[in-house]
Motif scaffolding. Structure first.
Motif, PDB file in Angstrom:
ATOM      1  N   GLN A 289       0.819  -1.203   0.000  1.00 52.43           N
ATOM      2  CA  GLN A 289       0.000   0.000   0.000  1.00 52.43           C
ATOM      3  C   GLN A 289       0.855   1.256   0.000  1.00 52.43           C
ATOM      4  OE1 GLN A 289      -2.974  -0.134   3.080  1.00 52.43           O
ATOM      5  NE2 GLN A 289      -3.455  -2.281   2.699  1.00 52.43           N
TER       6      GLN A 289
ATOM      7  N   ASN B  47       7.295   1.122  -4.934  1.00 50.54           N
ATOM      8  CA  ASN B  47       6.401   0.217  -4.230  1.00 50.54           C
ATOM      9  C   ASN B  47       7.028  -0.339  -2.965  1.00 50.54           C
ATOM     10  OD1 ASN B  47       4.989  -2.499  -3.698  1.00 50.54           O
ATOM     11  ND2 ASN B  47       3.693  -1.543  -5.240  1.00 50.54           N
TER      12      ASN B  47
ATOM     13  N   ARG C  23      -0.677   6.709  -8.907  1.00 53.75           N
ATOM     14  CA  ARG C  23      -1.595   6.503  -7.780  1.00 53.75           C
ATOM     15  C   ARG C  23      -2.491   7.729  -7.653  1.00 53.75           C
ATOM     16  NH1 ARG C  23       0.074   3.862  -2.146  1.00 53.75           N
ATOM     17  NH2 ARG C  23      -0.050   2.124  -3.590  1.00 53.75           N
TER      18      ARG C  23
ATOM     19  N   TYR D 148      -5.333   9.342  -5.194  1.00 55.41           N
ATOM     20  CA  TYR D 148      -6.138   9.399  -3.971  1.00 55.41           C
ATOM     21  C   TYR D 148      -7.349  10.265  -4.278  1.00 55.41           C
ATOM     22  CZ  TYR D 148      -2.207   7.543  -1.225  1.00 55.41           C
ATOM     23  OH  TYR D 148      -1.205   6.763  -0.719  1.00 55.41           O
TER      24      TYR D 148
ATOM     25  N   TRP E 120      -3.921  -2.129  -8.169  1.00 58.76           N
ATOM     26  CA  TRP E 120      -4.342  -2.257  -6.765  1.00 58.76           C
ATOM     27  C   TRP E 120      -5.271  -1.106  -6.453  1.00 58.76           C
ATOM     28  CZ3 TRP E 120      -3.366   1.308  -2.784  1.00 58.76           C
ATOM     29  CH2 TRP E 120      -3.710   0.881  -1.492  1.00 58.76           C
ATOM     30  N   TRP E 121      -6.252  -1.354  -5.564  1.00 62.70           N
ATOM     31  CA  TRP E 121      -7.106  -0.259  -5.125  1.00 62.70           C
ATOM     32  C   TRP E 121      -7.693  -0.581  -3.756  1.00 62.70           C
ATOM     33  CZ3 TRP E 121     -12.526  -0.415  -4.370  1.00 62.70           C
ATOM     34  CH2 TRP E 121     -13.144  -1.622  -4.731  1.00 62.70           C
ATOM     35  N   SER E 122      -8.140   0.474  -3.072  1.00 60.42           N
ATOM     36  CA  SER E 122      -8.730   0.290  -1.757  1.00 60.42           C
ATOM     37  C   SER E 122      -9.529   1.538  -1.394  1.00 60.42           C
ATOM     38  CB  SER E 122      -7.632   0.033  -0.711  1.00 60.42           C
ATOM     39  OG  SER E 122      -8.182  -0.228   0.555  1.00 60.42           O
TER      40      SER E 122
ATOM     41  N   TYR F 251     -10.306   3.814   2.205  1.00 65.34           N
ATOM     42  CA  TYR F 251      -9.999   3.936   3.630  1.00 65.34           C
ATOM     43  C   TYR F 251     -10.630   5.191   4.205  1.00 65.34           C
ATOM     44  CZ  TYR F 251      -6.440   7.529   2.691  1.00 65.34           C
ATOM     45  OH  TYR F 251      -5.805   8.677   2.320  1.00 65.34           O
TER      46      TYR F 251
END
Length: 634
Positions: free
Chosen positions: A73, A139, A268, A270, A312-314, A316
Motif C-alpha cells: 500500500q 512500491n 496513484r 487518492y 491495486w485499489w482500496s 480507507y
C-alpha cells in the motif's frame, strides 16, 4: 565500500561472509531464539537487516503470508529514508528504479469557469535544500525486497519464516528465554497446527491490527475524521497534462492527490469520496472501483481519464491513532523494569496515507530498536538501553499524528474554505522539513547528550540526524559526503574536527588522539574486546582544516589510520581535509578550535564536545556500554 581486508573477494562484495548464527542457520524455526520479529513489513524487515549485522544474536522473523509481499500500500519514500538506504548499501539501486519527485503542482477551480480546474501553482519539492537525497516513489514490496537481501547477505543470514501467524504470548518471571510465544501455521503441511517457541525479546511489527499489541494490553487511541478516500494504482489513458507530476487537485467536486509511480506509466490517485456519517459502520469501504474512477473524472474536468488496468485499489477512512507506550512495561515502572516486548510501525501509530509518512516512520522505528537490541544481546550495552526506545519513538509518532491531522484536513477542504488560493501550496513549502523526515530530535538521555557545547558545531544539532557535508578523503583525493560512508553496522561514529594545527603537530587534536589510542580510560580501550579490530565498535574519522596537499598521512595519529582484518591492513578512508569552496567547517558552523561530533549507530547526533573533554566523553560512553572483561585496556 570496503572489502579485501580479509583476503581477495572475487564475488559480490555486498554479500558478507557468514559468521556466528549465520553459519549453518537452521531452515526450521528453532524452539528458542534471542529475538522474534513478528511481521515482515518495513519496520520488521529493516530490523532483520540490522540484526543480521549482529551474528552472535539469534534472530527469527515470522510472517503469516506464505511468501513475499507482491504489492504494498505504501509508496512514498522520504529523503531521510533514502539516507537510511545508503547506510544499508542499496540507495543507488533503489533510486535507479524509483520515480523521483522534484516538484508538486497545484490545481484549483478556474476563476472564469469554476466547474473546471486550472493549474494554479508549482512548488519545488525541497526548496530549502534540506537533503542531498531525493524524494522517491517506489512500491513498498520493492523496499522490502531490498531489506530482505540486506538481511540475507549480512553475516547473520536472516530470512523470513513465512506461514506463521502470531497466536499469543506469556512472559515468565525468570529464565533466559522468558517470553513464550504461540504461533499458528498458516500454510504448508502443518497448516492449522500450533507451535511454541521461547524468546528473550519479541518485536511486534504486525500492522494496525497487531496481535502483539493486543497481547501486551496496548490500545491505539485517537479519533476518526469521518472522511473517506478511494486510492487506486492504475494505468490510464488521459489528457490531464500533469499525470507524470505529483499534484494536489481541488475542484468543486472534491479533491485528488495524484502521485506518479515508478516505471513511467503507473500512477496513484487518492480520490476524495467525501464525508462519512458517524452511523456509516464502514459501509463506505464497499465503494466499487467504478465509483472511484467516475469520481476522479468529475474532479478533473475538463480533462478525463480512462483506466486501462488496475494494479491495486482500496478505500480507507482517515483516522489518527497512537499508543501511549511502545513496549510492555507500565509507565510507572519505566525506570525500574526493562522491557521484553516492543511494537513498531503501524502496530503503534496509524494515520492517513497522504503525507507519505507511514512506511518512513515505521522504518525509523525498526532502525531505533534494532541497534539497541543488537548492542544489549551482544553484551556491549546494559539492558536499560532498551528503555529508551519507547520514550524516543512515541513522541515522534505523536508529532506525526499532529502533522498529518493538519495536512489531511487541508487536503479535504473545499476550495472556497481556503483564505487564499496559495494556502495549500504555502503550507506544503513551509513544512517541507517535517515530511522529509528531518524534524526528529531526540531529547537528552543515556545516549543523547545535553546541548552544553552545541555552539562548537551548531550545524550538527544534538538529537537530530547527522546532516552530511562534503570533505576530501585524503587517501584517494575523492570529495566524499562524510555521512555516506557510515554503514548500518552497529558502530558509533566519532567525527574529530581538528583545530588549526597540521597533522602531527602538538595540538588539542593530537593529544585527544593519543588519549583515545593509549589511555585505559578511553572508550576504545574499555569497551573494545581484546582481539577485535581497533575500529570494531567506534568508527573514528578526522577532518583537518588544511587543504589536501597539506595533510601528510605519515604524520596522522594512528587512531585515524587503524589496522583491520585478517592481514591487519591500514584503513586509509578515515582521514579528510577541507574541500576548496565548500569548507565543511563553514558549511556546518564548526569551531576553528575543533570539536568532537558523536553519532549513534542510527545516524542521530549523540553529543558535541570540545577536543579537550576526554573525561566527559568517557563518562558519556560509560552510560551505554559495558566494560569488557577481555578488553584492550586489560
Amino acid at each position: 565500500m570496503q572489502f579485501h581486508h580479509h583476503g581477495y573477494v572475487s564475488g559480490d562484495p555486498r554479500v558478507q561472509p557468514a559468521s556466528g548464527t549465520g553459519v549453518d542457520r537452521p531452515a526450521e524455526l528453532p524452539d528458542m531464539t534471542d529475538v522474534l520479529i513478528v511481521g515482515s513489513g518495513p519496520a520488521g524487515m529493516l530490523l532483520a537487516a540490522q540484526l543480521s549485522q549482529y551474528p552472535d544474536v539469534t534472530t527469527r522473523l515470522v510472517e503469516r503470508r506464505p511468501g513475499r509481499l507482491e504489492i504494498g500500500q505504501a509508496d512514498g519514500i522520504q529523503a531521510r529514508s533514502v539516507e537510511t538506504f545508503q547506510a544499508f548499501g542499496f540507495a543507488e539501486s533503489i533510486v535507479a528504479e524509483a520515480y523521483r519527485i522534484t516538484s508538486m503542482n497545484f490545481w484549483s477551480p478556474d476563476p472564469v469557469d469554476p466547474s473546471k480546474i486550472v493549474r494554479s501553482g508549482r512548488e519545488v519539492d525541497d526548496p530549502h535544500g534540506i537533503s542531498e537525497f531525493p524524494h522517491l516513489i517506489v512500491n513498498q514490496a520493492r523496499v522490502l525486497d531490498y531489506f530482505a537481501a540486506s538481511a540475507l547477505n549480512g553475516p547473520g543470514r536472516i530470512r523470513p519464516d513465512y506461514g506463521y501467524e502470531f497466536a499469543g504470548l506469556t512472559v515468565q518471571d525468570d529464565g533466559e528465554y522468558p517470553v513464550e510465544v504461540t504461533l499458528r501455521h498458516t500454510a504448508g503441511p502443518h497448516q492449522g497446527t500450533t507451535q511454541t517457541i521461547h524468546a528473550k525479546y519479541v518485536v511486534g511489527c504486525d500492522g494496525a491490527r497487531s496481535a502483539v499489541r493486543e497481547s501486551i494490553g496496548r490500545r491505539l487511541a485517537g479519533d476518526q475524521a469521518f472522511h473517506a478516500w478511494g486510492v487506486m494504482d492504475v494505468l490510464t489513458d488521459t489528457d490531464f497534462p500533469d499525470v507524470r507530476t505529483k499534484c494536489a487537485i481541488q475542484s468543486e467536486s472534491g479533491s485528488i492527490l495524484l502521485i506518479p509511480r515508478e516505471g513511467g506509466y503507473l500512477a496513484r490517485w487518492y480520490v476524495d469520496l467525501g464525508e462519512v456519517g458517524a452511523d456509516d459502520n464502514h459501509e463506505v469501504r464497499n465503494t466499487p472501483i467504478e465509483t472511484i474512477i467516475a469520481k476522479a473524472n468529475e474532479i478533473i474536468r475538463p480533462y478525463s481519464l480512462e483506466v486501462r488496468d488496475v494494479a491495486w485499489w482500496s478505500v480507507y477512512e482517515v483516522g489518527h491513532r497512537v499508543t501511549d507506550k511502545f513496549d510492555d512495561v507500565p509507565a510507572e515502572d519505566t525506570d525500574t523494569v526493562n522491557p521484553r516486548i516492543f511494537i513498531a510501525g503501524d502496530a503503534c501509530h496509524t494515520h492517513s496515507a497522504k503525507a507519505g509518512q507511514g512506511m518512513n516512520v515505521s522504518m525509523q522505528d525498526g532502525f531505533n530498536i534494532g541497534w539497541k537490541l543488537g548492542q544489549v544481546l551482544s553484551g556491549r550495552s546494559p539492558e536499560s538501553l532498551l528503555c529508551t526506545y519507547s520514550g524516543e519513538r512515541q513522541e515522534i509518532a505523536q508529532n506525526l499524528i499532529d502533522f498529518d491531522k493538519e495536512w489531511s484536513t487541508m487536503m479535504a477542504k473545499k476550495p472556497e474554505e481556503f483564505s487564499n488560493p496559495k494556502e495549500l501550496s504555502d503550507f506544503y513549502t513551509a513544512t517541507a522539513e517535517f515530511p522529509a523526515g528531518f524534524m526528529t530530535q531526540y531529547k537528552p538521555s543515556m545516549i543523547t547528550g545535553e546541548s552544553t557545547h552545541q555552539d562548537l558545531a551548531s550545524g550538527f544539532p544534538i538529537g537530530k540526524r547527522f546532516k552530511s557535508a562534503r570533505a576530501v578523503r585524503v587517501g584517494d583525493t575523492n570529495p566524499i559526503h562524510l555521512g555516506h560512508h557510515a554503514r548500518a553496522d552497529g558502530r558509533w561514529r566519532v567525527y574529530a574536527f581538528a583545530d588549526a594545527a597540521a597533522p602531527g603537530e602538538p595540538s588539542a587534536l593530537t593529544s585527544w588522539a593519543e588519549w583515545m589510542l593509549e589511555s585505559p580510560d578511553s572508550p576504545v580501550a574499555r569497551f573494545t574486546p581484546e582481539g577485535a579490530d581497533l575500529d570494531g565498535l567506534f568508527d573514528i574519522k578526522v577532518v583537518y582544516q588544511q587543504s589536501l596537499d597539506d595533510v601528510d598521512l605519515n604524520r596522522v595519529p594512528k587512531i585515524f589510520m587503524p589496522r583491520s582484518g585478517l592481514f591487519q591492513l591500514v584503513d586509509y578512508e578515515k582521514v579528510y581535509s577541507t574541500l576548496e569552496g565548500e569548507d565543511i567547517f563553514d558549511e556546518r558552523d564548526i569551531s576553528r578550535n575543533g570539536a568532537l561530533v558523536v553519532v549513534r549507530p542510527d545516524q542521530y547526533v549523540a553529543h558535541v564536545l570540545p577536543l579537550t573533554a576526554t573525561t566527559e566523553l568517557a563518562e558519556f560512553f560509560a552510560q551505554s556500554f559495558i566494560d569488557q572483561p577481555q578488553s584492550r585496556a586489560v
